[in-house]
Design a protein around this motif. Sequence first.
Motif, PDB file in Angstrom:
ATOM      1  N   CYS A   1     -15.163  21.057  47.668  1.00 19.22           N
ATOM      2  CA  CYS A   1     -16.460  20.947  48.336  1.00 19.22           C
ATOM      3  C   CYS A   1     -17.461  20.388  47.339  1.00 19.22           C
ATOM      4  CB  CYS A   1     -16.930  22.298  48.871  1.00 19.22           C
ATOM      5  SG  CYS A   1     -18.546  22.213  49.687  1.00 19.22           S
ATOM      6  N   GLY A   2     -17.698  19.080  47.431  1.00 17.95           N
ATOM      7  CA  GLY A   2     -18.638  18.446  46.520  1.00 17.95           C
ATOM      8  C   GLY A   2     -20.034  19.025  46.631  1.00 17.95           C
ATOM      9  N   ALA A   3     -20.421  19.411  47.848  1.00 15.64           N
ATOM     10  CA  ALA A   3     -21.754  19.990  48.022  1.00 15.64           C
ATOM     11  C   ALA A   3     -21.879  21.308  47.270  1.00 15.64           C
ATOM     12  CB  ALA A   3     -22.041  20.191  49.505  1.00 15.64           C
ATOM     13  N   LEU A   4     -20.823  22.122  47.300  1.00 18.23           N
ATOM     14  CA  LEU A   4     -20.848  23.384  46.559  1.00 18.23           C
ATOM     15  C   LEU A   4     -20.980  23.131  45.059  1.00 18.23           C
ATOM     16  CD1 LEU A   4     -20.459  26.467  46.290  1.00 18.23           C
ATOM     17  CD2 LEU A   4     -17.989  26.012  46.200  1.00 18.23           C
ATOM     18  N   LEU A   5     -20.216  22.190  44.543  1.00 19.43           N
ATOM     19  CA  LEU A   5     -20.271  21.918  43.112  1.00 19.43           C
ATOM     20  C   LEU A   5     -21.638  21.378  42.698  1.00 19.43           C
ATOM     21  CD1 LEU A   5     -16.729  20.366  42.539  1.00 19.43           C
ATOM     22  CD2 LEU A   5     -17.470  22.752  42.317  1.00 19.43           C
ATOM     23  N   ASP A   6     -22.324  20.709  43.624  1.00 17.90           N
ATOM     24  CA  ASP A   6     -23.696  20.275  43.349  1.00 17.90           C
ATOM     25  C   ASP A   6     -24.656  21.448  43.240  1.00 17.90           C
ATOM     26  OD1 ASP A   6     -22.921  17.625  43.418  1.00 17.90           O
ATOM     27  OD2 ASP A   6     -23.767  17.218  45.410  1.00 17.90           O
ATOM     28  N   VAL A   7     -24.449  22.455  44.078  1.00 14.79           N
ATOM     29  CA  VAL A   7     -25.445  23.523  44.223  1.00 14.79           C
ATOM     30  C   VAL A   7     -25.172  24.699  43.284  1.00 14.79           C
ATOM     31  CG1 VAL A   7     -26.384  25.219  45.868  1.00 14.79           C
ATOM     32  CG2 VAL A   7     -26.028  22.850  46.578  1.00 14.79           C
ATOM     33  N   GLU A   8     -23.915  24.935  42.926  1.00 14.25           N
ATOM     34  CA  GLU A   8     -23.612  26.106  42.091  1.00 14.25           C
ATOM     35  C   GLU A   8     -24.443  26.179  40.809  1.00 14.25           C
ATOM     36  OE1 GLU A   8     -19.188  27.836  43.015  1.00 14.25           O
ATOM     37  OE2 GLU A   8     -19.307  26.044  41.744  1.00 14.25           O
TER      38      GLU A   8
ATOM     39  N   ALA B   1     -33.048   8.866  40.684  1.00 16.35           N
ATOM     40  CA  ALA B   1     -32.519   9.693  39.592  1.00 16.35           C
ATOM     41  C   ALA B   1     -32.203  11.103  40.081  1.00 16.35           C
ATOM     42  CB  ALA B   1     -33.517   9.738  38.441  1.00 16.35           C
ATOM     43  N   ILE B   2     -33.002  11.622  41.019  1.00 13.02           N
ATOM     44  CA  ILE B   2     -32.754  12.958  41.557  1.00 13.02           C
ATOM     45  C   ILE B   2     -31.397  13.006  42.254  1.00 13.02           C
ATOM     46  CG2 ILE B   2     -33.463  14.516  43.434  1.00 13.02           C
ATOM     47  CD1 ILE B   2     -36.366  13.967  42.580  1.00 13.02           C
ATOM     48  N   VAL B   3     -31.046  11.949  42.990  1.00 12.01           N
ATOM     49  CA  VAL B   3     -29.785  11.953  43.736  1.00 12.01           C
ATOM     50  C   VAL B   3     -28.592  11.901  42.776  1.00 12.01           C
ATOM     51  CG1 VAL B   3     -28.550  10.950  45.690  1.00 12.01           C
ATOM     52  CG2 VAL B   3     -31.021  10.736  45.571  1.00 12.01           C
ATOM     53  N   ARG B   4     -28.792  11.404  41.575  1.00  8.25           N
ATOM     54  CA  ARG B   4     -27.705  11.372  40.589  1.00  8.25           C
ATOM     55  C   ARG B   4     -27.283  12.773  40.169  1.00  8.25           C
ATOM     56  NH1 ARG B   4     -26.427   6.460  39.424  1.00  8.25           N
ATOM     57  NH2 ARG B   4     -28.015   4.835  39.465  1.00  8.25           N
ATOM     58  N   PHE B   5     -28.086  13.759  40.496  1.00  4.55           N
ATOM     59  CA  PHE B   5     -27.698  15.144  40.258  1.00  4.55           C
ATOM     60  C   PHE B   5     -26.403  15.460  40.994  1.00  4.55           C
ATOM     61  CE2 PHE B   5     -27.834  19.535  41.889  1.00  4.55           C
ATOM     62  CZ  PHE B   5     -27.871  20.241  40.699  1.00  4.55           C
ATOM     63  N   SER B   6     -26.154  14.784  42.112  1.00  4.33           N
ATOM     64  CA  SER B   6     -24.964  15.052  42.915  1.00  4.33           C
ATOM     65  C   SER B   6     -23.742  14.354  42.347  1.00  4.33           C
ATOM     66  CB  SER B   6     -25.183  14.582  44.354  1.00  4.33           C
ATOM     67  OG  SER B   6     -23.967  14.657  45.096  1.00  4.33           O
ATOM     68  N   GLY B   7     -22.617  15.051  42.389  1.00  5.63           N
ATOM     69  CA  GLY B   7     -21.356  14.434  42.022  1.00  5.63           C
ATOM     70  C   GLY B   7     -20.965  13.318  42.965  1.00  5.63           C
ATOM     71  N   GLY B   8     -21.590  13.259  44.138  1.00  6.01           N
ATOM     72  CA  GLY B   8     -21.311  12.183  45.073  1.00  6.01           C
ATOM     73  C   GLY B   8     -21.817  10.837  44.608  1.00  6.01           C
ATOM     74  N   SER B   9     -22.756  10.825  43.656  1.00 14.28           N
ATOM     75  CA  SER B   9     -23.323   9.555  43.215  1.00 14.28           C
ATOM     76  C   SER B   9     -22.292   8.691  42.506  1.00 14.28           C
ATOM     77  CB  SER B   9     -24.528   9.799  42.298  1.00 14.28           C
ATOM     78  OG  SER B   9     -24.124  10.454  41.100  1.00 14.28           O
ATOM     79  N   ASP B  10     -21.312   9.314  41.840  1.00 14.64           N
ATOM     80  CA  ASP B  10     -20.277   8.533  41.156  1.00 14.64           C
ATOM     81  C   ASP B  10     -18.876   8.954  41.587  1.00 14.64           C
ATOM     82  OD1 ASP B  10     -20.128  10.998  39.952  1.00 14.64           O
ATOM     83  OD2 ASP B  10     -20.454  10.286  37.904  1.00 14.64           O
ATOM     84  N   PHE B  11     -18.759   9.500  42.777  1.00 10.63           N
ATOM     85  CA  PHE B  11     -17.477   9.964  43.305  1.00 10.63           C
ATOM     86  C   PHE B  11     -16.556   8.777  43.577  1.00 10.63           C
ATOM     87  CE2 PHE B  11     -14.646  11.319  46.788  1.00 10.63           C
ATOM     88  CZ  PHE B  11     -14.128  12.482  46.238  1.00 10.63           C
ATOM     89  N   THR B  12     -15.261   8.957  43.291  1.00  6.51           N
ATOM     90  CA  THR B  12     -14.273   7.907  43.508  1.00  6.51           C
ATOM     91  C   THR B  12     -13.292   8.338  44.591  1.00  6.51           C
ATOM     92  OG1 THR B  12     -14.408   7.197  41.196  1.00  6.51           O
ATOM     93  CG2 THR B  12     -12.470   6.502  42.436  1.00  6.51           C
TER      94      THR B  12
END
Length: 418
Positions: free
Chosen positions: A114-121, A392-403
Motif C-alpha cells: 500500500c503505497g499510500a500507507l507508506l506515504d503516511v506512516e 515538491a510537496i508531492v515528491r513526499f509520496s513514493g508514487g512520484s518515482d514509482f516504477t
Amino acid sequence: MGHAVTTLIGLGHARLARLVPESLLSGQLIDRSGMAHLITAFGREGMTQVAIEEWMAASPVYTGRMRAALGIDGDGVEDMFKCLQLDIGAPPQFMDFRFRITDRYHGAFVLDHCGALLDVEPMGEDYVTSMCHDIEDPTFDATAIATNRRARIRPVHRPPRMPADRTPHCEWTVTIEPDREELPLPRVTEPVLETRAASVVLSPIDPADEGRSDYRGPLVEDLVFAEFSSSALVRIAEEVAVAHQLLAIGFQLSVLRRTDPASADDILARQLVGIAGITAERLAAALFDGRSDARTLADVLSVHPVFGPVQYTGVVARAGDDGVSVRIPRTSAAVEDGAWMRLLAEGRLDALQAAATAVDPTWVIADSRVDGDDLVVDFGRGDPLPESGEVAIVRFSGGSDFTFADRGPSRPLPLTVL
C-alpha cells in the motif's frame, strides 16, 4: 505553422498501454498534492473530512461510468473487484490489491503493498488511523454501491500495523446479502451527478479493433493494459481523466463548505499545480523517453489527464518550430463545472507552467492572450525556472518515482474457498 496536434487516438498502442497506469497513479497522487494544503487550512481532522467528502462525491460517479464503458454489468464481488482495478484510488502495483472470490456475493482482498500507507506512516499513528479507518470506511462503501448497494467492505485487520512491519498491509472482506438494507447514495454525490463531467460523451470503443474491447468474462489477477484494443485504451484513458475532474469537483465542493470562495480557489489551485507538475514529469519519462523538445511538451500536455479529456475541457496544445501554443476555451463544460479548468480559463496559469517546467525548466510562458473564445498561452525558451513548492510537496509520496513492473500475461482469478 504548428505541427499536427497529438491526440490519444494518435498516441499508438504501446504508449496508450503505458499511459493508463500512469494516469491511474496520477489520480491517486491528487491527494498527496492537496492534503498538505488542507492540513494547513483546517488541521488533520478537517483534512480527513474533506477527503471523505471528496471521494464519496466522485467515486460512485466515475465507477458507474467505467462500468458502462467496459461492460462490467454484474452485481457481484467479481464485478466490484474489476472496478477497483480501474479506480484512481487504487492504481495497480502502487496499491497492490490481491483478490479472492468465494462465490458471487462473497470475497476478500489484501493489499500486499500500500503505497499510500507508506506515504503516511512517517506522519504518525493519528494520520494512519485517519486514512485507514476514518476515510476508508465510508469511501469503500461509496465505491461499492456503484456495483451493489447491499455490498459491505469490512476490515479483518488494517493499520496502524502491529507489528510495525506486518504484511500484507491490510485485509478486507466483501459481502453482499440479499436481505440487507441498501446503502443510500451519499448526499455529497448528488451535486456531482448533475455536473457536465458526469455525463460527458467520450470516444466509442470499436469492437472490431484487435485486442480486448471490454472487461466481460472472468476477473484477472492483474490487468495487462496492452491486451486491450487501442480504442478501448483510449476510452479507459479518457474515463480516468474524467475521474480526475470529478475528484477535483468533489474536493472543491467540500472545501467550499469550510471557507470562502477565494480561499477555496487558492487551495484548489495549489492542488492543481502539484499534480500537474508531477504527472507531466512521469509522462515525459514513461511515454516520450524524457525528451524535452517542443513536440514532447505539446504531447505531454495533450495526453495529461489533468487537462483532459478534450471532449470535456477543449484544451489543445500545438508545437511549432521553436515553441508551443496552448488553447484553453473560456467557456466549456469543464469551465461551467467550475473546478480546475475554470482557474486556467481565468488566467491562473501556474499549473500549466509547472507541467512545462517538469518537461524542461527552460520552457516558460512567453505570452498569454485572449483570442476569440479562447485563452491562448505561448511557451518559449527562457531562463530555467525552479520547481514549485507545490510540486515538491508531492515528491513526499513514493508514487512520484514509482516504477511499474511487467508481471507477464493476465491470468484469470480462480474461485477460492476461504
